[in-house]
Design a protein around this motif. Structure first.
Motif, short mmCIF file in Angstrom:
data_model
loop_
_atom_site.label_atom_id
_atom_site.label_comp_id
_atom_site.label_asym_id
_atom_site.label_seq_id
_atom_site.Cartn_x
_atom_site.Cartn_y
_atom_site.Cartn_z
N ASP A 127 -2.78 2.86 -6.94
CA ASP A 127 -3.34 2.02 -5.89
C ASP A 127 -2.66 0.66 -5.89
OD1 ASP A 127 -4.45 0.58 -8.02
OD2 ASP A 127 -6.37 1.63 -7.89
N ARG A 128 -3.02 -0.18 -4.91
CA ARG A 128 -2.36 -1.48 -4.74
C ARG A 128 -2.56 -2.39 -5.96
NH1 ARG A 128 -0.99 -4.84 -0.04
NH2 ARG A 128 -1.01 -7.03 -0.71
N ASP B 250 0.83 -1.21 0.00
CA ASP B 250 0.00 0.00 0.00
C ASP B 250 0.86 1.25 0.00
OD1 ASP B 250 -2.49 -1.24 -0.09
OD2 ASP B 250 -2.56 -1.48 2.09
N ARG C 160 1.56 4.14 -3.05
CA ARG C 160 1.36 5.60 -2.90
C ARG C 160 2.58 6.38 -3.37
NH1 ARG C 160 -1.94 4.09 1.58
NH2 ARG C 160 -0.15 3.87 2.99
#
Length: 356
Positions: free
Chosen positions: A54-55, A45, A49
């Motif tokens: 996003d993941r 995560d 960022r």
């Protein structure tokens, strides 16, 4: 949550940061930094960022990195789907639209999108949606416009010859003028303005149908107008009839507006009150008559369109006096815009050297 996809280990975090620094592609750089953070043990995560993603997006880039290495982190742009019409077929379609439909063979007097859709399907075996046919036409440089009227008896070759030979025509008409006399090119015409008025386009809410007053009476007047595009000026009179007397008055009015010491060449059509021998043409004006059935050579025709579109249409005139007042007011507003007169009236074929 599914387990994280293992990241290949033949590149160290330090190597990935070095590659990110050297890369000239911003997107590749941020993806390399995210993967370097993963190799450093940061959570997926937090690593996502760092790269502004996003993941799940990071997971996709891990797959691509594992398969293709750092080069796989570059954006893979495509040229889109292969066109369904070849360049040769597009050229053929453009020629078809330029030529227009054959009334006997095609059964229409103008091309519509639905007609061209059927032609494309028949000729090329491609079935486009009707709306996409409009998109194709725009790509080919076409737009949906109103056609200009043309007299059925118009001689195109005569018009072309008149424009081509205009310098010689001008010299022949002005042979008796003293040398270095300034010459002004004027255009003259007249328009009927009355209670049977026009309605022009206007901006309105999509889906609405605005209404404008349309008078059914027939009281009218005539506006005799002439412009000198090079000077951005003009001369006009509003009268009840179009006849020799009115034309004489207009010639006198034009004569008063010619610059001091200059000579005006007045281009006009062959109406009976223009060609009659009863006219006493002022000494500072030389008339030259335009070819028959060729109104497009006279920019005053465009002046009338401009006056109607901006100041005369969408109106009801109760009396003859109101018609006269409206015509005079519209002309005065035009005269207050010399740049508009020049923009509408200049014609390259006519505005050659204007000093004799």
């Amino acid at each position: 949550m599914p387990p994280a996809v293992p990241l290949r280990t033949d590149f160290s975090a330090r190597e990935l940061r070095r590659l990110a620094k050297q890369s000239r592609d911003n997107n590749q750089s941020r993806r390399l930094l995210s993967l370097a953070a993963v190799l450093d043990g940061m959570s997926r995560d937090d690593a996502a960022r760092i790269g502004g993603m996003d993941r799940q997006t990071l997971r996709d880039w891990v797959h691509r990195f594992n398969t293709g290495g750092p080069e796989a982190l570059l954006d893979a742009w495509t040229n889109g789907p292969t066109p369904r019409l070849s360049s040769e077929q597009m050229s053929e379609l453009a020629a078809l639209v330029d030529a227009g439909p054959d009334r006997q063979a095609d059964g229409v007097v103008r091309w519509r999108r639905i007609d061209l859709k059927l032609v494309i399907k028949k000729r090329f075996g491609v079935d486009f949606h009707e709306r996409y046919v409009g998109t194709l036409l725009k790509k080919l440089g076409f737009s949906h416009v109103s056609a200009r009227p043309r007299h059925p008896g118009q001689d195109v070759e005569t018009i072309a010859a008149f424009k081509k030979n205009f310098p010689q025509t001008l010299s022949a008409h002005l042979a008796e003028l003293p040398e270095k006399t300034p010459v002004e090119i004027w255009f003259q015409d007249e328009a009927r303005i009355g209670q049977k008025n026009g309605i022009v386009r206007q901006w309105s809410r999509r889906g609405s149908r605005p209404r404008q007053p349309a008078d059914q009476r027939y009281e009218n007047a005539y506006l005799f107008g002439a412009i000198c595009p090079a000077r951005g000026t003009g001369a006009a009179i509003a009268v009840p009839y179009a006849d020799t007397e009115a034309m004489q008055m207009h010639l006198n009015e034009i004569s008063r507006h010619v610059a001091r010491g200059a000579h005006a060449v007045l281009l006009l059509d062959r109406a009976g009150w223009h060609t009659t021998s009863k006219l006493d043409v002022p000494d500072n004006i030389t008339p030259i008559f335009l070819p028959s059935r060729a109104p497009e050579l006279n920019p005053v025709e465009n002046i009338w369109q401009y006056l109607r579109a901006n100041w005369l249409s969408n109106r009801v005139f109760e009396t003859y006096l109101e018609i006269i007042e409206a015509a005079c007011d519209a002309w005065q507003k035009l005269i207050a815009q010399p740049e508009t007169i020049t923009s509408i009236g200049m014609r390259q074929w006519a505005h050659v050297g204007q000093t004799q």
